[in-house]
Structure formats: structure tokens, C-alpha cells
Design a protein around this motif. Structure first.
Motif, PDB file in Angstrom:
ATOM      1  N   GLY A  19      -4.485 -13.226 -15.727  1.00 29.68           N
ATOM      2  CA  GLY A  19      -4.719 -13.247 -17.166  1.00 29.68           C
ATOM      3  C   GLY A  19      -3.486 -12.801 -17.921  1.00 29.68           C
ATOM      4  N   ASP A  20      -3.653 -11.792 -18.765  1.00 31.22           N
ATOM      5  CA  ASP A  20      -2.538 -11.314 -19.587  1.00 31.22           C
ATOM      6  C   ASP A  20      -1.588 -10.380 -18.840  1.00 31.22           C
ATOM      7  OD1 ASP A  20      -3.534 -12.717 -21.748  1.00 31.22           O
ATOM      8  OD2 ASP A  20      -4.719 -11.025 -22.485  1.00 31.22           O
ATOM      9  N   ARG A  21      -1.967  -9.989 -17.629  1.00 31.73           N
ATOM     10  CA  ARG A  21      -1.132  -9.053 -16.880  1.00 31.73           C
ATOM     11  C   ARG A  21       0.004  -9.790 -16.173  1.00 31.73           C
ATOM     12  NH1 ARG A  21      -3.226  -7.495 -12.616  1.00 31.73           N
ATOM     13  NH2 ARG A  21      -5.030  -8.882 -12.576  1.00 31.73           N
ATOM     14  N   GLY A  22       1.150  -9.169 -16.135  1.00 30.23           N
ATOM     15  CA  GLY A  22       2.246  -9.708 -15.350  1.00 30.23           C
ATOM     16  C   GLY A  22       2.153  -9.216 -13.912  1.00 30.23           C
ATOM     17  N   PRO A  23       3.028  -9.701 -13.041  1.00 30.96           N
ATOM     18  CA  PRO A  23       3.033  -9.222 -11.660  1.00 30.96           C
ATOM     19  C   PRO A  23       3.395  -7.747 -11.598  1.00 30.96           C
ATOM     20  CG  PRO A  23       4.944 -10.612 -12.086  1.00 30.96           C
ATOM     21  CD  PRO A  23       4.059 -10.727 -13.278  1.00 30.96           C
ATOM     22  N   PRO A  24       2.890  -7.033 -10.600  1.00 32.09           N
ATOM     23  CA  PRO A  24       3.160  -5.593 -10.511  1.00 32.09           C
ATOM     24  C   PRO A  24       4.602  -5.305 -10.132  1.00 32.09           C
ATOM     25  CG  PRO A  24       2.016  -6.344  -8.544  1.00 32.09           C
ATOM     26  CD  PRO A  24       2.044  -7.513  -9.488  1.00 32.09           C
ATOM     27  N   ASP A  25       5.087  -4.161 -10.548  1.00 29.96           N
ATOM     28  CA  ASP A  25       6.416  -3.690 -10.157  1.00 29.96           C
ATOM     29  C   ASP A  25       6.290  -3.027  -8.786  1.00 29.96           C
ATOM     30  OD1 ASP A  25       8.945  -2.683  -9.875  1.00 29.96           O
ATOM     31  OD2 ASP A  25       8.806  -1.262 -11.544  1.00 29.96           O
ATOM     32  N   LEU A  26       6.948  -3.587  -7.784  1.00 31.03           N
ATOM     33  CA  LEU A  26       6.826  -3.087  -6.415  1.00 31.03           C
ATOM     34  C   LEU A  26       8.003  -2.217  -5.996  1.00 31.03           C
ATOM     35  CD1 LEU A  26       5.559  -6.375  -4.715  1.00 31.03           C
ATOM     36  CD2 LEU A  26       4.203  -4.518  -5.718  1.00 31.03           C
ATOM     37  N   THR A  27       8.860  -1.882  -6.927  1.00 29.30           N
ATOM     38  CA  THR A  27      10.074  -1.127  -6.606  1.00 29.30           C
ATOM     39  C   THR A  27       9.749   0.183  -5.897  1.00 29.30           C
ATOM     40  OG1 THR A  27      11.178  -2.050  -8.543  1.00 29.30           O
ATOM     41  CG2 THR A  27      12.153  -0.086  -7.559  1.00 29.30           C
ATOM     42  N   GLY A  28      10.290   0.333  -4.691  1.00 29.92           N
ATOM     43  CA  GLY A  28      10.136   1.570  -3.941  1.00 29.92           C
ATOM     44  C   GLY A  28       8.756   1.814  -3.368  1.00 29.92           C
ATOM     45  N   LYS A  29       7.886   0.818  -3.423  1.00 30.42           N
ATOM     46  CA  LYS A  29       6.492   1.023  -3.018  1.00 30.42           C
ATOM     47  C   LYS A  29       6.211   0.507  -1.612  1.00 30.42           C
ATOM     48  CE  LYS A  29       4.619   1.066  -7.697  1.00 30.42           C
ATOM     49  NZ  LYS A  29       3.676   0.445  -8.657  1.00 30.42           N
ATOM     50  N   THR A  30       5.204   1.128  -0.988  1.00 31.34           N
ATOM     51  CA  THR A  30       4.645   0.610   0.261  1.00 31.34           C
ATOM     52  C   THR A  30       3.506  -0.320  -0.090  1.00 31.34           C
ATOM     53  OG1 THR A  30       5.260   2.545   1.579  1.00 31.34           O
ATOM     54  CG2 THR A  30       3.446   1.188   2.398  1.00 31.34           C
ATOM     55  N   VAL A  31       3.668  -1.581   0.265  1.00 32.12           N
ATOM     56  CA  VAL A  31       2.731  -2.638  -0.130  1.00 32.12           C
ATOM     57  C   VAL A  31       1.920  -3.065   1.087  1.00 32.12           C
ATOM     58  CG1 VAL A  31       2.546  -4.975  -1.062  1.00 32.12           C
ATOM     59  CG2 VAL A  31       4.355  -3.430  -1.870  1.00 32.12           C
ATOM     60  N   VAL A  32       0.602  -3.115   0.924  1.00 29.67           N
ATOM     61  CA  VAL A  32      -0.276  -3.619   1.975  1.00 29.67           C
ATOM     62  C   VAL A  32      -0.770  -4.998   1.563  1.00 29.67           C
ATOM     63  CG1 VAL A  32      -2.421  -3.295   3.250  1.00 29.67           C
ATOM     64  CG2 VAL A  32      -0.985  -1.331   2.733  1.00 29.67           C
ATOM     65  N   VAL A  33      -0.436  -6.008   2.355  1.00 32.33           N
ATOM     66  CA  VAL A  33      -0.875  -7.381   2.105  1.00 32.33           C
ATOM     67  C   VAL A  33      -2.143  -7.622   2.924  1.00 32.33           C
ATOM     68  CG1 VAL A  33      -0.261  -9.813   2.270  1.00 32.33           C
ATOM     69  CG2 VAL A  33       1.491  -8.113   1.733  1.00 32.33           C
ATOM     70  N   THR A  50      11.552  -8.799  -3.036  1.00 26.90           N
ATOM     71  CA  THR A  50      11.339  -7.780  -4.061  1.00 26.90           C
ATOM     72  C   THR A  50      12.021  -6.486  -3.630  1.00 26.90           C
ATOM     73  OG1 THR A  50       9.302  -6.844  -3.121  1.00 26.90           O
ATOM     74  CG2 THR A  50       9.080  -8.816  -4.519  1.00 26.90           C
ATOM     75  N   ASP A  51      11.859  -5.450  -4.451  1.00 22.85           N
ATOM     76  CA  ASP A  51      12.434  -4.143  -4.126  1.00 22.85           C
ATOM     77  C   ASP A  51      11.401  -3.211  -3.500  1.00 22.85           C
ATOM     78  OD1 ASP A  51      15.035  -4.701  -5.055  1.00 22.85           O
ATOM     79  OD2 ASP A  51      14.385  -4.376  -7.134  1.00 22.85           O
ATOM     80  N   ALA A  52      10.363  -3.796  -2.881  1.00 20.26           N
ATOM     81  CA  ALA A  52       9.372  -2.971  -2.180  1.00 20.26           C
ATOM     82  C   ALA A  52      10.052  -2.199  -1.051  1.00 20.26           C
ATOM     83  CB  ALA A  52       8.260  -3.841  -1.621  1.00 20.26           C
ATOM     84  N   GLU A  53       9.612  -0.964  -0.844  1.00 21.93           N
ATOM     85  CA  GLU A  53      10.186  -0.130   0.215  1.00 21.93           C
ATOM     86  C   GLU A  53       9.701  -0.564   1.592  1.00 21.93           C
ATOM     87  OE1 GLU A  53      12.324   2.908   2.052  1.00 21.93           O
ATOM     88  OE2 GLU A  53      12.384   2.285  -0.058  1.00 21.93           O
ATOM     89  N   ARG A  54       8.403  -0.907   1.693  1.00 17.74           N
ATOM     90  CA  ARG A  54       7.805  -1.243   2.992  1.00 17.74           C
ATOM     91  C   ARG A  54       6.682  -2.243   2.774  1.00 17.74           C
ATOM     92  NH1 ARG A  54       4.254   2.219   6.997  1.00 17.74           N
ATOM     93  NH2 ARG A  54       4.887   1.341   9.016  1.00 17.74           N
ATOM     94  N   ILE A  55       6.599  -3.227   3.642  1.00 17.78           N
ATOM     95  CA  ILE A  55       5.557  -4.251   3.552  1.00 17.78           C
ATOM     96  C   ILE A  55       4.736  -4.221   4.831  1.00 17.78           C
ATOM     97  CG2 ILE A  55       5.069  -6.705   3.297  1.00 17.78           C
ATOM     98  CD1 ILE A  55       7.823  -6.900   1.862  1.00 17.78           C
ATOM     99  N   VAL A  56       3.437  -3.977   4.674  1.00 17.10           N
ATOM    100  CA  VAL A  56       2.519  -3.889   5.805  1.00 17.10           C
ATOM    101  C   VAL A  56       1.481  -5.001   5.667  1.00 17.10           C
ATOM    102  CG1 VAL A  56       0.836  -2.438   7.011  1.00 17.10           C
ATOM    103  CG2 VAL A  56       2.828  -1.386   5.908  1.00 17.10           C
ATOM    104  N   LEU A  57       1.345  -5.827   6.682  1.00 20.30           N
ATOM    105  CA  LEU A  57       0.299  -6.846   6.696  1.00 20.30           C
ATOM    106  C   LEU A  57      -0.936  -6.274   7.372  1.00 20.30           C
ATOM    107  CD1 LEU A  57      -0.734  -9.776   6.347  1.00 20.30           C
ATOM    108  CD2 LEU A  57       0.255 -10.253   8.613  1.00 20.30           C
TER     109      LEU A  57
END
Length: 212
Positions: free
Chosen positions: A117-131, A152-159
Motif C-alpha cells: 500500500g502506502d508503505r515503502g520497503p523496509p530499511d534493512l541496514t545492519g539488520k538480521t533478516v529472516v526470510v 541490501t545493507d542487511a547484516e545477516r540473512i537467514v532463510l
């Protein structure tokens, strides 16, 4: 099912994934679900870990005359994963691949915009992201999602997925910083066989999980 657990439904699978993530000490900052089937699990993971939920969108690129056979996948930002072995086994050429890539990238972009909707994509800078998704078969769409997140600038990506065949999970371990998969059965016919209830998730239902 002998040798493998079955999940009651996607929410049950998501709760079990959250427990495993916590057990492994994954300190996640945000969960990104792959629509549509990943959103019930993503909601459960986000709620259990008390983190925000958003989406990462990719579309499969199907072979000529066989759209279910993935020769690649493309994310909403255009990031693409090519299955060169599959391309070589089909009648697809580079012109076909690029045409389908553009079409599916636009479809993925529209879906991401509709869901957010009106939200843009989240800022992932320095974050641990779980997909999060409801399972992996070939892993084509997951690979495209991981590809776009790697830029992106995500710190860690976990599937995190409940189930997938051993070869697909092993291949995905090279695409993410970590892979959490609850079941890797050698006899794998499809993701749905490992769920008691595995109905289609509508766009409306999927979007409702983002609003919870």
C-alpha cells in the motif's frame, strides 16, 4: 508420514520455525515473508519473536509451454536467478528469457506495491533478516529473493522454511548466511504433502497477515 513430521497448517509450521530460530539463537530484527503462502508462517514467526513483518517478492520464470517448470526467477527490483541447467533442457533462448524476466519483474513489482500500500520497503541496514516461506521445492523464487536481499545493507540473512529436499536446501546454504529447515526428507514429491491442511492463500488473506 514415516521419517518426517507433518504440519497441521502454515501457522503451526511458522510457530515451529520460530521455536527453532529461538533455539538456535537467531536474534532476528525483521521477518520477510514470500507471498502468498509464506505470509501465514511469517506472521507466526514475527509474533513469536516480537519483530516486524514485511514481504520480499519474486516470480518464477517458466519454460516455454511449461510455465510450472522454472528456468529462473526474478524479484520485484529486477534481481534475477537463472537456472542454466533447466534453460539448456528447454526450448528457451535468451530473447525468451529476457522477455519473461521483464514481464515477471513487473508482476512482482505490482504485487509488492499492492501488498504494501502506502508503505515503502523496509530499511534493512545492519539488520538480521529472516526470510520465511512455506517450503522449498526447486527453490527458484527463494533464490531470487535472497539475491535481491544480498544487495541490501542487511547484516545477516537467514532463510527459514519448514521443509525442502536435501539437494535444494544444500544449494540454498550457499545463498544465505544461514538456513533453518525443520525437515529435509529424501522422498519429496511436493511441499503440500507435509501439511495436513495446505489450501491456497488468497491475496486478500495474505495481505491481512501484514495488517495483524
Amino acid at each position: 508420514m514415516a521419517g518426517s513430521r507433518r504440519f497441521r497448517d502454515r501457522t503451526d509450521a511458522g510457530e515451529r520455525l520460530a521455536a527453532e530460530l529461538r533455539e538456535r539463537g537467531v536474534d532476528a530484527d525483521i521477518a520477510l515473508a514470500i507471498p502468498r503462502g509464506g505470509l501465514p508462517l511469517g506472521r507466526a514467526v514475527a509474533d513469536e519473536l516480537a519483530i516486524p513483518l514485511d514481504i520480499v517478492v519474486a516470480k518464477k520464470i517458466g519454460a516455454p509451454g511449461n510455465p510450472e517448470y522454472a528456468i529462473g526467477a526474478v524479484a520485484s527490483d529486477g534481481s534475477v536467478w537463472r537456472n542454466e541447467d533447466a534453460i539448456g533442457r528447454t526450448d528457451s533462448d535468451e530473447a525468451y528469457f529476457q522477455r519473461r524476466r521483464e514481464e515477471e519483474a513487473e508482476s512482482a513489482r505490482r504485487k509488492a506495491e499492492r501488498y504494501r500500500g502506502d508503505r515503502g520497503p523496509p530499511d534493512l541496514t545492519g539488520k538480521t533478516v529472516v526470510v520465511v516461506d512455506d517450503g522449498v521445492a526447486t527453490g527458484s523464487t527463494v533464490r531470487a529473493c535472497l539475491q535481491t536481499l544480498s544487495e541490501t545493507d542487511a547484516e545477516r540473512i537467514v532463510l527459514a522454511v519448514p521443509v525442502g529436499p536435501p539437494d535444494s536446501i544444500a544449494a540454498l546454504e550457499a545463498e544465505a548466511d544461514a538456513v533453518v529447515c525443520l525437515e529435509t526428507p529424501s522422498r519429496f514429491m511436493g511441499v503440500g504433502q507435509f501439511y495436513e491442511r495446505f489450501g491456497q492463500v488468497s491475496d486478500e488473506e495474505a495481505m491481512a497477515y501484514l495488517e495483524s
